[in-house]
Design a protein around this motif. Sequence first.
Motif, PDB file in Angstrom:
ATOM      1  N   UNK A   1       1.007  -1.213  -0.011  1.00  0.00           N
ATOM      2  CA  UNK A   1      -0.108  -0.215  -0.068  1.00  0.00           C
ATOM      3  C   UNK A   1       0.841   1.040   0.020  1.00  0.00           C
ATOM      4  N   UNK A   2       2.042   1.060   0.710  1.00  0.00           N
ATOM      5  CA  UNK A   2       2.882   2.288   0.656  1.00  0.00           C
ATOM      6  C   UNK A   2       3.277   2.466  -0.922  1.00  0.00           C
ATOM      7  N   UNK A   3       3.833   1.606  -1.787  1.00  0.00           N
ATOM      8  CA  UNK A   3       4.090   1.808  -3.043  1.00  0.00           C
ATOM      9  C   UNK A   3       3.081   2.219  -3.839  1.00  0.00           C
ATOM     10  N   UNK A   4       1.772   1.652  -3.691  1.00  0.00           N
ATOM     11  CA  UNK A   4       0.703   2.147  -4.427  1.00  0.00           C
ATOM     12  C   UNK A   4       0.256   3.496  -4.402  1.00  0.00           C
TER      13      UNK A   4
ATOM     14  N   UNK B   1       1.115   9.784   3.294  1.00  0.00           N
ATOM     15  CA  UNK B   1       1.273   8.366   3.273  1.00  0.00           C
ATOM     16  C   UNK B   1       0.349   7.600   4.020  1.00  0.00           C
ATOM     17  N   UNK B   2       0.544   7.888   5.366  1.00  0.00           N
ATOM     18  CA  UNK B   2      -0.232   7.286   6.513  1.00  0.00           C
ATOM     19  C   UNK B   2      -1.819   7.548   6.081  1.00  0.00           C
ATOM     20  N   UNK B   3      -2.205   8.613   5.795  1.00  0.00           N
ATOM     21  CA  UNK B   3      -3.695   8.675   5.426  1.00  0.00           C
ATOM     22  C   UNK B   3      -3.974   7.982   4.379  1.00  0.00           C
TER      23      UNK B   3
ATOM     24  N   UNK C   1      -0.849   2.568   9.614  1.00  0.00           N
ATOM     25  CA  UNK C   1       0.721   2.810   9.698  1.00  0.00           C
ATOM     26  C   UNK C   1       0.868   3.858  10.642  1.00  0.00           C
ATOM     27  N   UNK C   2       1.842   3.504  11.857  1.00  0.00           N
ATOM     28  CA  UNK C   2       2.167   4.271  12.797  1.00  0.00           C
ATOM     29  C   UNK C   2       3.713   5.267  12.067  1.00  0.00           C
ATOM     30  N   UNK C   3       3.844   6.224  12.543  1.00  0.00           N
ATOM     31  CA  UNK C   3       4.839   7.012  12.112  1.00  0.00           C
ATOM     32  C   UNK C   3       6.276   6.181  11.920  1.00  0.00           C
ATOM     33  N   UNK C   4       6.756   5.550  13.062  1.00  0.00           N
ATOM     34  CA  UNK C   4       7.989   4.865  13.110  1.00  0.00           C
ATOM     35  C   UNK C   4       7.945   3.476  12.187  1.00  0.00           C
TER      36      UNK C   4
END
Length: 106
Positions: free
Chosen positions: A7-10, A22-24, A36-39
């Motif tokens: 999902x990060x890559x998407x 990105x988190x949102x 996803x948490x920030x860390x």
Amino acid sequence: MREPTFWTLVSLSGGRRHGYALIREVRDASDGRVELKVATLYAVLERLQREGLVAADGDEAVDGRLRRYFRITELGEQAVAAELERMETAARLARIRLGLRSATAQ
């Protein structure tokens, strides 16, 4: 490929993004399955940078806070495409084994 990575890559395939965006976007794109948490996000991004799948794409100060931007690389796009193919193949096989018709065949 694990879901947070996928999902990060998407999300990055839609253009450069900073961490909180990105988190949102990952949360929204995954229908809330991936929170996803920030860390965790930055650990994922650092690993993806080492693997050549994403690249840093500048910093920007907004309201006194520094935003780090990232973008997907060509290798990252290839990795997402390969993962999509793997997922589609797995879904087709599962439909066959379960005796289900594909959504397009209905």
